[in-house]
Design an enzyme around this catalytic site. Sequence first.
Site, PDB file in Angstrom:
ATOM      1  CG  ASP A 223      -6.354  -2.707  -4.846  1.00  0.00           C
ATOM      2  OD1 ASP A 223      -7.160  -1.815  -4.523  1.00  0.00           O
ATOM      3  OD2 ASP A 223      -5.172  -2.741  -4.446  1.00  0.00           O
TER       4      ASP A 223
ATOM      5  CB  SER B 204      -0.958  -0.048   1.196  1.00  0.00           C
ATOM      6  OG  SER B 204      -1.941   0.951   1.102  1.00  0.00           O
TER       7      SER B 204
ATOM      8  CG  HIS C  29      -5.630  -1.696  -0.987  1.00  0.00           C
ATOM      9  ND1 HIS C  29      -4.630  -1.525  -1.924  1.00  0.00           N
ATOM     10  CD2 HIS C  29      -5.187  -1.106   0.148  1.00  0.00           C
ATOM     11  CE1 HIS C  29      -3.632  -0.855  -1.385  1.00  0.00           C
ATOM     12  NE2 HIS C  29      -3.941  -0.588  -0.125  1.00  0.00           N
TER      13      HIS C  29
END
Length: 365
Positions: free
Chosen positions: A312, A149, A345
């Site tokens: 995602d 991330s 995600h």
Amino acid sequence: MATPNPDARRYALLPNPFPLWGGGTLREARVAFESWGKLSAAKDNAILLFTGLSPPAHAASSAADPSEGWWERMIGPGLAIDTNRFCVICINSLGSCFGSTGPASVDPQTGAAYRLAFPDLALEDIARSGYEAARSLGIEQPYAVIGPSLGGMVVLAYAALLPHGARRLISISGTAAASPFAIALRSIQREAVRGDPAWQNGNYAFAEPPRTGLRLARKLGTVTYRSAAEWRERFGRQPIAEHQRRSRPFAFEFAVEGYLDAQADKFVRTFDANCYLYLSRAMDRFDLGAHDSQALAGSGLEHALVIGVESDMLFAIEEQRATARMLESSGIATRFAPLPCIEGHDSFLIDIERFGIEIRRALES
């Protein structure tokens, strides 16, 4: 802010002064980190791990802190990031509120918290502070830098900033530049915090933070961290748990609402609102293209792995594919791994088996 207890954190002092990417300067700054495994005599087996926006440096349990870490099943003896072989050092981001210098820290020049007087923060600053933490341990070139991330963006900044700063790179669910979709979402999240009357232009009492705004920001973020398919499979139309029922107008009725509420409660108890604003904006501003076009070519990386997730919605799989192509075109041997996880995600926190196979392969090849 709440921190793991007992406390396994250690601290690295940054060069004083510490110039920032955007032109500001920090004095007497530090970064917090935790470590697992033993550093080799040659100090050539270190892995620097950068976190997402909100986690602390406590990625795994240890004798000093046996509580479960945020990547517990990934780091340890015989696991994908094998501490029998590697010394893993997890960096708490500069600008965060879990021990590293950030907006909630005391400015040594005034004796008061920085708050919005904290200088502009860039992901490049987080990358360089992690490098300086490694150097404080005598590590000149980590074996690998890894990040999911926000951390997946930080490791790209690391490679562009620091020639021969690491031998390998693993970027997970990150991006070379924030997309308009992600910028729009984070802009709304920041607006929710700033629009809370309790924010007081950043001058709130730490015991009375802008809870409503921060809760809404976290709820919106949590929705984007998963996929619609995962929400449907996990919650369906289940009613909210009995202990979460409230007798008020428009009270929550569904289990998914209760889940979001619990996540927001936890976040407000542990994270500082101004730190959230700074880190969120740093993600929006990051653009690997702002670096010299030859920066990656001069990185000295031997190998790179870019992992993306097909479900995602926040960091689209096409962004990971483009990042892999950018690395490959710079002469770096690169593997791109698009994973068919359903959890969106946050898959890197959940589908440990799939991610572990790819990470182990990248570290062993």
